[in-house]
Design a protein around this motif. Structure first.
Motif, short mmCIF file in Angstrom:
data_model
loop_
_atom_site.label_atom_id
_atom_site.label_comp_id
_atom_site.label_asym_id
_atom_site.label_seq_id
_atom_site.Cartn_x
_atom_site.Cartn_y
_atom_site.Cartn_z
N LEU A 1 -3.62 -42.07 29.30
CA LEU A 1 -4.65 -42.67 28.24
C LEU A 1 -4.38 -42.63 26.99
N ASP A 2 -3.50 -41.89 26.58
CA ASP A 2 -3.11 -41.73 24.94
C ASP A 2 -1.85 -42.24 24.72
N THR A 3 -1.78 -43.48 24.21
CA THR A 3 -0.42 -44.11 23.81
C THR A 3 0.46 -43.51 22.57
N ARG A 4 -0.48 -42.63 22.01
CA ARG A 4 0.38 -41.65 20.89
C ARG A 4 1.10 -40.72 21.47
N ILE A 5 1.14 -40.41 22.78
CA ILE A 5 1.75 -39.22 23.36
C ILE A 5 3.09 -40.08 23.95
N LYS A 6 4.21 -39.89 23.12
CA LYS A 6 5.47 -40.30 23.36
C LYS A 6 6.31 -39.79 24.74
N ALA A 7 6.09 -38.52 24.91
CA ALA A 7 6.86 -37.94 26.12
C ALA A 7 5.97 -36.68 26.56
N THR A 8 5.89 -36.53 27.88
CA THR A 8 5.33 -35.51 28.54
C THR A 8 6.04 -34.49 29.23
N VAL A 9 6.01 -33.50 29.28
CA VAL A 9 6.58 -32.28 30.14
C VAL A 9 5.55 -31.57 30.99
N ALA A 10 5.66 -31.73 32.60
CA ALA A 10 4.73 -30.99 33.15
C ALA A 10 5.35 -30.22 33.95
N SER A 11 5.02 -28.90 33.50
CA SER A 11 5.82 -27.68 34.26
C SER A 11 5.36 -27.03 35.38
N THR A 12 5.91 -26.90 36.58
CA THR A 12 5.15 -26.41 37.63
C THR A 12 3.68 -26.93 37.92
N MET A 13 3.61 -28.14 37.91
CA MET A 13 2.27 -28.91 38.07
C MET A 13 1.45 -28.63 39.25
N TYR A 14 0.08 -28.63 38.97
CA TYR A 14 -0.96 -28.46 39.69
C TYR A 14 -1.97 -29.92 39.72
N ASP A 15 -2.55 -30.42 40.65
CA ASP A 15 -3.49 -31.17 40.35
C ASP A 15 -4.68 -30.68 40.92
N MET A 16 -5.46 -30.41 39.89
CA MET A 16 -6.43 -29.43 40.06
C MET A 16 -7.71 -30.18 40.71
N SER A 17 -7.80 -31.57 40.79
CA SER A 17 -8.67 -32.21 41.43
C SER A 17 -8.26 -32.18 42.89
N ARG A 18 -7.13 -32.44 43.24
CA ARG A 18 -6.61 -32.54 44.76
C ARG A 18 -6.74 -31.12 45.53
N VAL A 19 -6.36 -29.79 44.58
CA VAL A 19 -6.58 -28.52 45.28
C VAL A 19 -8.02 -28.34 45.37
N ASN A 20 -8.91 -28.63 44.61
CA ASN A 20 -10.36 -28.27 44.77
C ASN A 20 -10.86 -29.20 46.02
N ALA A 21 -10.55 -30.13 46.02
CA ALA A 21 -11.20 -31.10 46.74
C ALA A 21 -10.48 -30.81 48.51
N ASN A 22 -9.17 -30.74 48.39
CA ASN A 22 -8.41 -30.56 49.57
C ASN A 22 -7.93 -29.13 50.06
N GLY A 23 -8.11 -28.41 49.26
CA GLY A 23 -7.38 -26.82 49.30
C GLY A 23 -5.99 -26.83 49.14
N TYR A 24 -5.85 -25.70 49.34
CA TYR A 24 -4.11 -25.52 49.28
C TYR A 24 -3.39 -26.09 50.26
N PHE A 25 -2.15 -26.80 50.20
CA PHE A 25 -1.61 -27.53 50.94
C PHE A 25 -2.25 -28.49 51.48
N ASP A 26 -3.34 -28.95 51.15
CA ASP A 26 -4.33 -30.13 51.85
C ASP A 26 -4.93 -29.60 53.01
N SER A 27 -5.07 -28.14 53.02
CA SER A 27 -5.47 -27.65 54.38
C SER A 27 -6.76 -27.92 54.73
N GLU A 28 -7.68 -28.34 53.75
CA GLU A 28 -9.06 -28.56 53.77
C GLU A 28 -9.43 -30.05 53.60
N ASP A 29 -8.44 -30.88 53.89
CA ASP A 29 -8.82 -32.24 53.47
C ASP A 29 -9.48 -32.89 54.53
N ASN A 30 -10.98 -32.52 54.77
CA ASN A 30 -11.79 -32.75 55.64
C ASN A 30 -13.19 -33.10 55.02
#
Length: 324
Positions: A146-175
């Motif tokens: 979204l933000d063009t002012r951010i010139k560089a981004t580091v994501a360390s040991t990243m989690y996608d919190m939308s995905r894990v809430n919707a699909n569960g850990y390891f996508d085990s609840e993607d149903n």
């Protein structure tokens, strides 16, 4: 606009030792939702001229006195002006009700941090980056999209919190049926919360630790529930988030336009971390030749929280310097 009055602890209460090579102070700034955020500002001693700056946040459920502060202080030792901030509703930051998470508001928190850094006299506004750790790695990428002012981004040991809430850990609840039952449970909880006049909390680190707990649960327990990373204001060290916060994450996926990020991105993950697929999948979606996935051999998830012998701080510093 009226700014919330926050009660900030002034003495050093971090999970890591204070550096003799940087100056430290507490600061506050406000996001576009009117929430006042609390942050620790770290800057190299004997500043000369304007410095490149980095805003740091995460992990999900953690506070700035834990690993985000360690990242910020270490990057300040390497010549950057940095802030580690508590997200809205969390730690020393404002916002009510407490212990709430939001993909929208927490993305805005990163953008508000960029607002704050951009107007500091000691910061070069054309050289601002962000570091997101664990769940806030996804938020950092969301902000970068979204933000063009951010010139560089580091994501360390990243989690996608939308995905894990919707699909569960390891996508085990993607149903669809499983998601329906989870939504049904949380909406029933909303009624109970309304009747009780308080919000039920959940999603923190399980305690006591079951003997048959998966390794990644034991890994979290070892960090958040022991002296290594425990902090009294950390939601993961205590009772977790408002349980119904997961509803917004299930219905508002982040990283929708991460393939349009034009600035530089470095994804760092432990090779043995259970959540490595998040970073790998996010990397596949990124475009351009200034994107990199760095897997740390033999490292598990929380190694990248506080293991200074594992976290590639020199590489992170080079990445920012090369892309500012």
């Amino acid at each position: 606009m009226t700014e919330e009055k926050l009660s900030l602890v002034q003495e050093w209460d971090k999970t890591f030792p204070e550096s003799e090579n940087v100056n430290h102070r507490k600061v506050t700034f406000r996001n576009r939702y009117g929430i006042t955020l609390a942050a620790d500002l770290y800057e190299p001693k004997n500043i000369q001229g304007k410095l490149p700056a980095i805003a740091v946040c995460g992990p999900f459920g953690a506070v700035k006195e834990q690993c985000s502060g360690l990242y910020a202080q270490t990057m300040a030792e390497k010549g950057f002006l940095t802030i580690a901030f508590d997200p809205s509703f969390t730690g020393e930051s404002g916002g009510y009700p407490r212990y709430v998470a939001s993909p929208d508001i927490n993305t805005e928190d990163f953008q508000a941090a960029v607002d704050f850094l951009s107007v500091l006299d000691t910061v070069d506004a054309e050289k601002i980056g962000v570091i997101g750790i664990c769940g806030w790695g996804g938020m950092a990428l969301n902000a970068a999209a979204l933000d063009t002012r951010i010139k560089a981004t580091v994501a360390s040991t990243m989690y996608d919190m939308s995905r894990v809430n919707a699909n569960g850990y390891f996508d085990s609840e993607d149903n669809e049926d499983i998601r329906y039952e989870k939504k049904k449970m949380m909406n029933s909880q909303r009624i109970a919360d309304y009747k009780n006049g308080k919000y039920a909390r959940g999603g923190g680190v399980v305690d006591p630790l079951p003997e048959d707990a998966p390794f990644f649960v034991k890994d979290y327990y070892d960090y958040y529930k022991t002296e290594r990373g425990y902090h009294t204001r950390s939601l993961n060290s205590n009772d977790g988030w408002n349980i119904t916060s997961s509803l917004s994450f299930m219905n508002m996926p982040i990283l929708q336009y991460s393939d349009e990020i034009r600035s530089a991105v470095l994804l760092i993950h432990g090779e043995k971390a259970h959540s490595c697929y998040f970073s790998k999948d996010a990397y596949k979606k990124l475009k351009g030749d200034n994107k990199e996935l760095m897997l740390i051999p033999n490292a598990v998830h929380t190694d990248l929280y506080d293991r200074t012998d594992v976290i590639p701080f020199d590489r992170i510093a080079d990445f920012f310097n090369n892309n500012f």
